[in-house]
Enzyme design. Structure first.
Site, PDB file in Angstrom:
ATOM      1  N   LYS A   1       0.911  -1.221   0.011  1.00 59.45           N
ATOM      2  CA  LYS A   1       0.095  -0.105  -0.112  1.00 59.45           C
ATOM      3  C   LYS A   1       0.701   1.308  -0.105  1.00 59.45           C
ATOM      4  O   LYS A   1       0.945   2.003   1.053  1.00 59.45           O
ATOM      5  CB  LYS A   1      -0.883   0.096   1.175  1.00 59.45           C
ATOM      6  CG  LYS A   1      -2.285   0.589   0.941  1.00 59.45           C
ATOM      7  CD  LYS A   1      -3.190   0.118   2.148  1.00 59.45           C
ATOM      8  CE  LYS A   1      -4.391   0.940   2.209  1.00 59.45           C
ATOM      9  NZ  LYS A   1      -5.035   1.103   0.642  1.00 59.45           N
TER      10      LYS A   1
ATOM     11  N   GLU B   1      -7.500  -5.718 -10.035  1.00 60.96           N
ATOM     12  CA  GLU B   1      -8.287  -5.032  -9.150  1.00 60.96           C
ATOM     13  C   GLU B   1      -8.775  -3.673  -9.760  1.00 60.96           C
ATOM     14  O   GLU B   1      -8.307  -3.285 -10.550  1.00 60.96           O
ATOM     15  CB  GLU B   1      -7.800  -5.019  -7.675  1.00 60.96           C
ATOM     16  CG  GLU B   1      -6.346  -4.245  -7.722  1.00 60.96           C
ATOM     17  CD  GLU B   1      -5.840  -4.025  -6.288  1.00 60.96           C
ATOM     18  OE1 GLU B   1      -6.579  -4.080  -5.393  1.00 60.96           O
ATOM     19  OE2 GLU B   1      -4.478  -3.900  -6.129  1.00 60.96           O
TER      20      GLU B   1
HETATM   21  N1  PLP Z   1      -6.918  -2.742  -3.094  1.00 58.61           N
HETATM   22  C1  PLP Z   1      -6.523  -1.525  -3.081  1.00 58.61           C
HETATM   23  C2  PLP Z   1      -5.741  -1.122  -4.218  1.00 58.61           C
HETATM   24  C3  PLP Z   1      -6.728  -0.767  -1.976  1.00 58.61           C
HETATM   25  O1  PLP Z   1      -6.279   0.443  -1.880  1.00 58.61           O
HETATM   26  C4  PLP Z   1      -7.582  -1.343  -0.915  1.00 58.61           C
HETATM   27  C5  PLP Z   1      -7.900  -0.454   0.385  1.00 58.61           C
HETATM   28  O2  PLP Z   1      -7.204  -0.484   1.434  1.00 58.61           O
HETATM   29  C6  PLP Z   1      -7.906  -2.901  -1.121  1.00 58.61           C
HETATM   30  C7  PLP Z   1      -7.812  -3.347  -2.275  1.00 58.61           C
HETATM   31  C8  PLP Z   1      -8.831  -3.403  -0.040  1.00 58.61           C
HETATM   32  O3  PLP Z   1      -8.100  -3.711   0.844  1.00 58.61           O
HETATM   33  P1  PLP Z   1      -8.681  -3.634   2.508  1.00 58.61           P
HETATM   34  O4  PLP Z   1      -9.732  -4.849   2.393  1.00 58.61           O
HETATM   35  O5  PLP Z   1      -7.623  -4.379   3.231  1.00 58.61           O
HETATM   36  O6  PLP Z   1      -9.074  -2.581   3.017  1.00 58.61           O
HETATM   37  C1  COI Z   2      -9.385   1.585   2.042  1.00 55.52           C
HETATM   38  O1  COI Z   2     -10.231   0.871   1.748  1.00 55.52           O
HETATM   39  O2  COI Z   2      -9.007   1.692   3.234  1.00 55.52           O
HETATM   40  C2  COI Z   2      -8.584   2.305   0.960  1.00 55.52           C
HETATM   41  O3  COI Z   2      -7.421   2.666   1.111  1.00 55.52           O
HETATM   42  C3  COI Z   2      -8.852   2.534  -0.234  1.00 55.52           C
HETATM   43  C4  COI Z   2      -8.685   3.970  -0.784  1.00 55.52           C
HETATM   44  C5  COI Z   2      -8.625   3.960  -2.306  1.00 55.52           C
HETATM   45  C6  COI Z   2      -9.827   4.736  -0.083  1.00 55.52           C
END
Ligand code: PLP
Ligand code: COI
Length: 342
Positions: free
Chosen positions: A185, A221
């Protein structure tokens, strides 16, 4: 019980609202300081800070919820701590210890408890942990001073219209490189996606479906969420790739689907040319929760899911109700998933 702020919780969207306190810890001379909650939301740094010149910055996202019985909880913060550590290593940044990450989350939520939206409003308190290189660097190399911070902001749904199915497009841009940073991230991945998202929005689409950057034949994604697909015989499929973010929501949903709801689940490569075979499609993430996709536009050719454009498909809905039920304290969650803020 702390008195809540006077906020129109039901009508919040996904925007930044400044809250009272944020957590800061600084890394200098090879170690993290004790960390503290502060009131100042502004950051002063060198014009040549590594984050400004070379984008050495990573972040996380998680939410605090008010449960049915009035407790404040967070969902699986240990996995955010672990993912931030993985992001740190790939970005040549120091690891912020997992126990300290969780303690900092707890402190930030407690200090902003008046901003945790009440149960039943559809809103949550979004937490944004992040870390960046702050000292001046002009040759291309990592910083050696860093800040780890967490702020909190109350949010509503990420996509306007809440649970209405979205129309997305297949992007001609990539968000990641074949041996790049798609699996962590890093802010740079999102910088990379800004032109693509503006392009998609200008064309009337809610989001982009990115393809694998090497062959452009497989589904990756969106800019901020992983994909889940449901087959016509109710199997749940999610793309496997080493250039997508390992979503905590997606991993949790796959467990819920298999162990709690009895679905067959599969993490595998998903090809563009099989999209038309699926019955339902959803985007999952902390911000997105599960947002249904009704239609995918592939350069003018429409792939329409049988679940349609009016409501979530039945399997997506079941997953949504079960996960949010666990987060809001209506259903029992697996051991260790829910951390109560005492
Ligand atoms: N994919 C991306 C590119 C993201 O920025 C996020 C957000 O956090 C996710 C997937 C989803 O991840 P999570 O379920 O850990 O929030
Ligand atoms: C999240 O879901 O926490 C993310 O970081 C996604 C973001 C693009 C808002």
């Amino acid at each position: 019980m702390m008195e809540k702020k006077n906020i129109d919780w039901e009508n919040l969207d996904f925007n930044y609202i400044k809250t009272d306190k944020r957590y800061v810890s600084t890394y200098k001379n090879g170690k993290w300081d004790d960390g503290a909650l502060i009131e100042d939301d502004m950051i002063t740094m060198s014009e040549c800070a590594c984050v400004l010149q070379y984008a050495q910055t990573i972040f996380e996202g998680l939410k605090a919820y008010t449960t049915q019985d009035g407790k404040i909880v967070v969902f699986r913060p240990d996995l955010n701590a672990e993912r931030l550590a993985n992001s740190s290593k790939r970005m040549e940044m120091p690891v912020f210890p997992e126990e300290r990450f969780i303690d900092a989350v707890v402190q930030t939520v407690k200090a902003n408890a008046a901003y945790v939206p009440p149960y039943g409003t559809g809103a949550t308190l979004y937490l944004r942990p992040y870390m960046f290189g702050i000292n001046p660097v002009i040759g291309v190399k990592p910083a050696d001073e860093f800040q780890f911070r967490i702020f909190a902001t109350p949010v509503g749904p990420y996509f306007k219209g809440g649970a209405k199915p979205l129309t997305i497009k297949i992007s001609d841009f990539d968000r990641a490189a074949p041996n790049g940073t798609g699996f962590i991230k890093a802010g740079l991945n999102y910088a990379m996606s800004l032109h693509a998202i503006v392009t998609a929005h200008n064309e009337g689409f809610a989001e982009n479906m990115y393809l694998d950057p090497k062959t452009r034949t497989k589904v990756e994604e969106t800019g901020g969420a992983n994909f889940l697909f449901v087959t016509k015989d109710n199997k749940i499929v999610t793309p496997k790739s080493n250039s997508i973010l390992p979503s905590i929501t997606r991993r949790s949903l796959m467990t819920v689907a298999k162990d709690y709801l009895g679905y067959e689940v599969e993490e595998r490569e998903v090809y563009l040319d099989e999209l038309g075979n699926f019955a339902e499609c959803g985007l999952c993430g902390t911000a997105a929760v599960i947002s249904p996709v009704g239609k995918i536009n592939d350069h003018g050719k429409e792939i329409c899911f049988p679940s349609g454009m009016e409501e979530m498909g039945p399997v997506t809905k079941k997953l949504y109700d079960t996960l949010t039920g666990m987060q809001m304290g209506k259903l029992d969650a697996p051991e260790g998933w829910i951390k109560v803020i005492e």
